[in-house]
Scaffold this active site. Structure first.
Site, PDB file in Angstrom:
ATOM      1  NE  ARG A  45      -6.685  -6.998   4.095  1.00  0.00           N
ATOM      2  CZ  ARG A  45      -5.980  -5.881   4.064  1.00  0.00           C
ATOM      3  NH1 ARG A  45      -4.670  -5.886   3.834  1.00  0.00           N
ATOM      4  NH2 ARG A  45      -6.545  -4.725   4.280  1.00  0.00           N
ATOM      5  N   GLY A  46      -7.716  -5.983   0.633  1.00  0.00           N
ATOM      6  CA  GLY A  46      -7.525  -4.530   0.482  1.00  0.00           C
ATOM      7  C   GLY A  46      -7.978  -4.184  -0.931  1.00  0.00           C
ATOM      8  CB  ALA A  47     -10.308  -1.588  -2.170  1.00  0.00           C
ATOM      9  NE  ARG A  88     -13.404  -9.679   0.637  1.00  0.00           N
ATOM     10  CZ  ARG A  88     -12.706  -8.956   1.490  1.00  0.00           C
ATOM     11  NH1 ARG A  88     -11.422  -8.710   1.264  1.00  0.00           N
ATOM     12  NH2 ARG A  88     -13.271  -8.467   2.568  1.00  0.00           N
ATOM     13  CD  GLN A 192      -8.740  -7.166   8.264  1.00  0.00           C
ATOM     14  OE1 GLN A 192      -9.069  -7.109   9.453  1.00  0.00           O
ATOM     15  NE2 GLN A 192      -9.600  -7.442   7.313  1.00  0.00           N
ATOM     16  CG  ASP A 233     -12.922  -1.794   1.103  1.00  0.00           C
ATOM     17  OD1 ASP A 233     -12.593  -1.285   2.193  1.00  0.00           O
ATOM     18  OD2 ASP A 233     -12.362  -2.793   0.623  1.00  0.00           O
ATOM     19  CE  LYS A 244     -12.344  -4.956   6.892  1.00  0.00           C
ATOM     20  NZ  LYS A 244     -13.170  -6.071   6.344  1.00  0.00           N
TER      21      LYS A 244
HETATM   22  O1  MRU Z   1     -11.663  -6.880   4.214  1.00  0.00           O
HETATM   23  P1  MRU Z   1     -10.389  -6.209   3.784  1.00  0.00           P
HETATM   24  O2  MRU Z   1      -9.226  -6.507   4.650  1.00  0.00           O
HETATM   25  O3  MRU Z   1     -10.117  -6.430   2.302  1.00  0.00           O
HETATM   26  O4  MRU Z   1     -10.751  -4.673   3.970  1.00  0.00           O
HETATM   27  C1  MRU Z   1      -9.787  -3.706   3.701  1.00  0.00           C
HETATM   28  C2  MRU Z   1     -10.203  -2.353   4.038  1.00  0.00           C
HETATM   29  O5  MRU Z   1     -11.299  -2.093   4.475  1.00  0.00           O
HETATM   30  C3  MRU Z   1      -9.230  -1.279   3.734  1.00  0.00           C
HETATM   31  O6  MRU Z   1      -9.310  -0.263   4.668  1.00  0.00           O
HETATM   32  C4  MRU Z   1      -9.577  -0.724   2.354  1.00  0.00           C
HETATM   33  O7  MRU Z   1      -9.578  -1.754   1.401  1.00  0.00           O
HETATM   34  C5  MRU Z   1      -8.651   0.294   1.928  1.00  0.00           C
HETATM   35  S1  MRU Z   1      -7.175  -0.463   1.412  1.00  0.00           S
HETATM   36  C6  MRU Z   1      -6.157   0.566   0.686  1.00  0.00           C
END
Ligand code: MRU
Length: 341
Positions: A45-47, A88, A192, A233, A244
């Protein structure tokens, strides 16, 4: 440092983030559908990390295609890319990676196309590693010795398959010898901040204090926070930022307390096709993530719950956007357009 995503010739190794911090469990995946599932279930996870995992997943899917010619191959590849597009909706890095992989599907025969796709996935990964490293060093200029930085969710190496974005900036500041500390919000519903950010910062030896999401305003109002740094994201062309859920609240409270609010993201997170944040699709996840914490029920059975996974922070609350191409400030529509590809 553990690798969030690693390509091991015809299989993809993913560190299962849903099991952290208690267990460091790796999954070796050979079927592209399992990569898509790992993204959906937020094992990766994470963009930026989602984009990288999807790129390798598409390369993996391509390896298993049996086709007589290029046209047949491309028709089957389209099923693979559609599977990833449905995982997603908010992180634009996923869709950028899918587009780049589609464009790379070129070759005089099927095996050549398959090789080109693996090369492209590797390039996407390499580009994210470099971009996150660069933006982190640029962003570290905004952090002064003695700063306490508030961050939300997780935007470190786990979320980027690279150096990190918000946590990258923090790490780079520490590497420059600045004495800094971090306040990390736990980030309900999936924690997270508590599970991943606290773990990554402890590993880096960066002092971190964990707080619940509702404590952030208290610390800002008491003068205990020098700046907020978060990831993103998807960023619209006017600088509105999807990140988030809870990010918007932090930005408004930061402004009310005259605290700079910085967003750190590689340019692969900017969606120049969207004029404003109103157009960003927001993922709605299973309400069970709200009524339960790690499978333990915390609410009356059958209660209605809502679970938008992201919110949009209007650009007027954003003091600067830190990218690998520079630190961008208002007016965002004009300044961001200068770095559009
Ligand atoms: O739902 P997630 O855990 O994938 O969301 C992640 C976030 O919102 C992070 O802050 C975002 O992806 C930036 S990651 C470098």
């Amino acid at each position: 440092m553990l690798q969030a995503v690693e390509w091991l010739d015809n299989k993809l190794r993913i560190l299962d983030q849903s099991k952290l911090p208690h267990e460091q469990f790796f999954i070796d995946i050979v079927d592209y559908r399992d990569v898509a599932l790992a993204i959906e279930q937020m094992r990766v996870r994470g963009a930026p990390a989602i984009g990288v995992a999807a790129a390798y997943g598409i390369a993996l899917g391509a390896q298993s295609i049996e086709a007589e010619n290029g046209a047949e191959f491309l028709a089957q590849l389209s099923q693979v890319t559609q599977t990833f597009a449905a995982t997603r909706p908010t992180a634009v890095n996923l869709f950028q990676a899918i587009e780049e992989m589609k464009k790379a599907a070129i070759g005089s025969n099927v095996s050549e196309i398959k090789r080109a796709l693996v090369d492209q996935a590797r390039q996407i990964h390499h580009k994210e590693v470099e971009a996150t490293r660069q933006l982190s060093y640029l962003g570290a200029e905004l952090i002064q010795d003695g700063f306490t930085i508030l961050t939300h969710c997780n935007a470190g190496p786990l979320a980027t398959a690279g150096y990190g974005t918000a946590l990258g900036v923090i790490k780079a500041a520490q590497e420059q010898g600045k004495r800094i500390s971090v306040i990390a919000t736990e980030t309900r519903p999936l924690l997270q901040g508590a599970r991943l950010t606290a773990w990554e910062l402890k590993q880096e030896g960066i002092p971190v204090t964990l707080v619940t999401d509702s404590m952030a305003g208290y610390f800002m109002n008491r003068g205990r926070i020098n700046c907020v740094v978060v990831g993103a994201d998807r960023i619209a062309a006017n600088g509105d930022v999807a990140n988030k859920i809870g990010t918007y609240t932090l930005a408004v409270v930061a402004e009310a307390n005259d605290i700079p609010f910085y967003v750190a993201a590689p340019t692969s997170t900017i969606d120049f096709s969207l004029a404003s944040g109103d157009e960003i699709p927001i993922e709605e996840r299973d309400p069970r993530e709200v009524t339960h914490i790690q499978e333990v029920p915390i609410a009356p059975e059958g209660v209605k719950a809502a679970n938008p996974a992201f919110d949009v922070t209007p650009h007027r609350y954003v003091s600067a956007i830190i990218t690998e191409k520079g630190i961008i400030r208002q007016p965002y529509t004009r300044e961001l357009s200068k770095i559009a590809k």
